[in-house]
Scaffold this motif. Structure first.
Motif, PDB file in Angstrom:
ATOM      1  N   ILE A 196       0.837  -1.206   0.000  1.00 44.25           N
ATOM      2  CA  ILE A 196       0.000   0.000   0.000  1.00 44.25           C
ATOM      3  C   ILE A 196       0.870   1.253   0.000  1.00 44.25           C
ATOM      4  CG2 ILE A 196      -1.671   1.337   1.351  1.00 44.25           C
ATOM      5  CD1 ILE A 196      -2.876  -1.078  -0.054  1.00 44.25           C
ATOM      6  N   ARG A 197       0.500   2.215  -0.835  1.00 43.78           N
ATOM      7  CA  ARG A 197       1.158   3.526  -0.878  1.00 43.78           C
ATOM      8  C   ARG A 197       0.084   4.589  -0.681  1.00 43.78           C
ATOM      9  NH1 ARG A 197       4.085  -0.062  -0.934  1.00 43.78           N
ATOM     10  NH2 ARG A 197       5.956  -0.441  -2.153  1.00 43.78           N
ATOM     11  N   VAL A 198       0.449   5.683  -0.026  1.00 39.12           N
ATOM     12  CA  VAL A 198      -0.488   6.767   0.266  1.00 39.12           C
ATOM     13  C   VAL A 198       0.098   8.078  -0.233  1.00 39.12           C
ATOM     14  CG1 VAL A 198      -1.646   8.041   2.115  1.00 39.12           C
ATOM     15  CG2 VAL A 198      -1.366   5.571   2.302  1.00 39.12           C
ATOM     16  N   ARG A 199      -0.723   8.868  -0.886  1.00 39.57           N
ATOM     17  CA  ARG A 199      -0.325  10.200  -1.349  1.00 39.57           C
ATOM     18  C   ARG A 199      -1.413  11.180  -0.952  1.00 39.57           C
ATOM     19  NH1 ARG A 199       3.312   7.444  -1.757  1.00 39.57           N
ATOM     20  NH2 ARG A 199       4.626   6.937  -3.525  1.00 39.57           N
ATOM     21  N   ASP A 200      -1.016  12.329  -0.444  1.00 40.27           N
ATOM     22  CA  ASP A 200      -1.958  13.391  -0.090  1.00 40.27           C
ATOM     23  C   ASP A 200      -1.826  14.526  -1.090  1.00 40.27           C
ATOM     24  OD1 ASP A 200      -2.804  11.992   2.131  1.00 40.27           O
ATOM     25  OD2 ASP A 200      -1.472  13.039   3.507  1.00 40.27           O
ATOM     26  N   ASN A 201      -2.973  15.072  -1.486  1.00 42.19           N
ATOM     27  CA  ASN A 201      -3.014  16.216  -2.377  1.00 42.19           C
ATOM     28  C   ASN A 201      -4.084  17.156  -1.833  1.00 42.19           C
ATOM     29  OD1 ASN A 201      -2.906  18.038  -4.445  1.00 42.19           O
ATOM     30  ND2 ASN A 201      -3.653  16.659  -6.029  1.00 42.19           N
ATOM     31  N   ARG A 258      -6.811  12.243   0.088  1.00 44.90           N
ATOM     32  CA  ARG A 258      -5.842  11.176   0.323  1.00 44.90           C
ATOM     33  C   ARG A 258      -6.104  10.051  -0.685  1.00 44.90           C
ATOM     34  NH1 ARG A 258      -4.115   9.826   6.114  1.00 44.90           N
ATOM     35  NH2 ARG A 258      -2.751  11.544   5.494  1.00 44.90           N
ATOM     36  N   TYR A 259      -5.071   9.707  -1.439  1.00 46.24           N
ATOM     37  CA  TYR A 259      -5.123   8.615  -2.404  1.00 46.24           C
ATOM     38  C   TYR A 259      -4.403   7.414  -1.801  1.00 46.24           C
ATOM     39  CZ  TYR A 259      -6.249  12.245  -5.824  1.00 46.24           C
ATOM     40  OH  TYR A 259      -6.831  13.269  -6.507  1.00 46.24           O
ATOM     41  N   VAL A 260      -5.016   6.252  -1.917  1.00 49.94           N
ATOM     42  CA  VAL A 260      -4.420   5.010  -1.434  1.00 49.94           C
ATOM     43  C   VAL A 260      -4.334   4.059  -2.621  1.00 49.94           C
ATOM     44  CG1 VAL A 260      -4.608   3.121   0.219  1.00 49.94           C
ATOM     45  CG2 VAL A 260      -5.482   5.386   0.826  1.00 49.94           C
ATOM     46  N   MET A 261      -3.143   3.562  -2.909  1.00 51.45           N
ATOM     47  CA  MET A 261      -2.928   2.667  -4.048  1.00 51.45           C
ATOM     48  C   MET A 261      -2.424   1.309  -3.575  1.00 51.45           C
ATOM     49  SD  MET A 261      -2.366   6.039  -5.088  1.00 51.45           S
ATOM     50  CE  MET A 261      -0.742   6.332  -4.551  1.00 51.45           C
ATOM     51  N   ASN A 262      -2.916   0.266  -4.242  1.00 49.36           N
ATOM     52  CA  ASN A 262      -2.464  -1.092  -3.956  1.00 49.36           C
ATOM     53  C   ASN A 262      -1.570  -1.549  -5.105  1.00 49.36           C
ATOM     54  OD1 ASN A 262      -2.061  -3.766  -3.411  1.00 49.36           O
ATOM     55  ND2 ASN A 262      -4.210  -4.318  -3.269  1.00 49.36           N
ATOM     56  N   TYR A 263      -0.286  -1.673  -4.840  1.00 54.25           N
ATOM     57  CA  TYR A 263       0.681  -2.108  -5.844  1.00 54.25           C
ATOM     58  C   TYR A 263       0.937  -3.615  -5.796  1.00 54.25           C
ATOM     59  CZ  TYR A 263       1.917   2.668  -7.084  1.00 54.25           C
ATOM     60  OH  TYR A 263       1.887   3.958  -7.547  1.00 54.25           O
ATOM     61  N   GLY A 264       0.198  -4.319  -4.960  1.00 54.17           N
ATOM     62  CA  GLY A 264       0.452  -5.745  -4.786  1.00 54.17           C
ATOM     63  C   GLY A 264      -0.458  -6.629  -5.605  1.00 54.17           C
ATOM     64  N   PRO A 265      -0.224  -7.945  -5.514  1.00 51.52           N
ATOM     65  CA  PRO A 265      -0.994  -8.914  -6.296  1.00 51.52           C
ATOM     66  C   PRO A 265      -2.302  -9.353  -5.631  1.00 51.52           C
ATOM     67  CG  PRO A 265       0.761 -10.036  -5.148  1.00 51.52           C
ATOM     68  CD  PRO A 265       0.922  -8.566  -4.861  1.00 51.52           C
ATOM     69  N   ASP A 266      -2.537  -8.943  -4.379  1.00 55.13           N
ATOM     70  CA  ASP A 266      -3.717  -9.381  -3.632  1.00 55.13           C
ATOM     71  C   ASP A 266      -4.500  -8.185  -3.110  1.00 55.13           C
ATOM     72  OD1 ASP A 266      -2.974 -12.185  -3.768  1.00 55.13           O
ATOM     73  OD2 ASP A 266      -1.414 -11.688  -2.296  1.00 55.13           O
ATOM     74  N   ALA A 267      -5.791  -8.406  -2.852  1.00 54.55           N
ATOM     75  CA  ALA A 267      -6.612  -7.372  -2.228  1.00 54.55           C
ATOM     76  C   ALA A 267      -6.091  -7.107  -0.812  1.00 54.55           C
ATOM     77  CB  ALA A 267      -8.067  -7.811  -2.178  1.00 54.55           C
ATOM     78  N   VAL A 268      -6.190  -5.843  -0.376  1.00 56.59           N
ATOM     79  CA  VAL A 268      -5.712  -5.448   0.956  1.00 56.59           C
ATOM     80  C   VAL A 268      -6.813  -4.666   1.660  1.00 56.59           C
ATOM     81  CG1 VAL A 268      -3.997  -4.096   2.228  1.00 56.59           C
ATOM     82  CG2 VAL A 268      -3.312  -5.345   0.189  1.00 56.59           C
ATOM     83  N   ASP A 269      -7.060  -4.990   2.925  1.00 53.54           N
ATOM     84  CA  ASP A 269      -8.053  -4.279   3.737  1.00 53.54           C
ATOM     85  C   ASP A 269      -7.444  -2.948   4.196  1.00 53.54           C
ATOM     86  OD1 ASP A 269      -9.983  -3.379   5.489  1.00 53.54           O
ATOM     87  OD2 ASP A 269      -9.768  -5.047   6.895  1.00 53.54           O
ATOM     88  N   ILE A 270      -8.023  -1.844   3.763  1.00 56.14           N
ATOM     89  CA  ILE A 270      -7.524  -0.518   4.141  1.00 56.14           C
ATOM     90  C   ILE A 270      -8.498   0.198   5.072  1.00 56.14           C
ATOM     91  CG2 ILE A 270      -6.128  -0.245   2.062  1.00 56.14           C
ATOM     92  CD1 ILE A 270      -8.396   1.681   1.048  1.00 56.14           C
ATOM     93  N   SER A 271      -9.449  -0.537   5.654  1.00 55.99           N
ATOM     94  CA  SER A 271     -10.479   0.089   6.488  1.00 55.99           C
ATOM     95  C   SER A 271      -9.891   0.818   7.697  1.00 55.99           C
ATOM     96  CB  SER A 271     -11.524  -0.932   6.926  1.00 55.99           C
ATOM     97  OG  SER A 271     -10.920  -2.001   7.607  1.00 55.99           O
TER      98      SER A 271
END
Length: 103
Positions: free
Chosen positions: A56-61, A65-78
């Protein structure tokens, strides 16, 4: 102002030395020490700290807040989203997925 020795090595030599906003780490810090030094620096700078999944990567603008998943599996970001409403994406962020919310 004098430098502050925060951590010493097993043989008594200074390992973590700070003065004002500068932190010096002598030698190779293990993961635990490096995490502590970085968390202390972030808190001193009044930054938020979030433990993120490795993909997971996070960018603020501005307010967004943008959250991106760069991995091969779903990730819980709750935990990262909290009670905020997602404008884009879902709390279970799919591979290559992007979530967006107002922070």
């Amino acid at each position: 102002e004098a430098a502050n020795v925060g951590v010493t090595s097993g043989d008594g030599h200074p390992m973590v030395i700070s003065q004002d906003k500068t932190i010096y780490v002598a030698g190779w810090a293990n993961t635990q020490l490096l995490d502590t030094v970085m968390a202390t620096a972030a808190l001193t700078a009044d930054l938020d700290i979030h433990e993120l999944h490795r993909d997971i990567r996070v960018r603020d603008n501005g307010p967004w807040r943008y959250v991106m998943n760069y991995g091969p599996d779903a990730v819980d970001i709750s935990a990262l989203v909290g009670r905020r409403d997602l404008v884009l994406g879902s709390p279970s962020l799919e591979p290559c997925g992007v979530a967006l919310f107002k922070r």
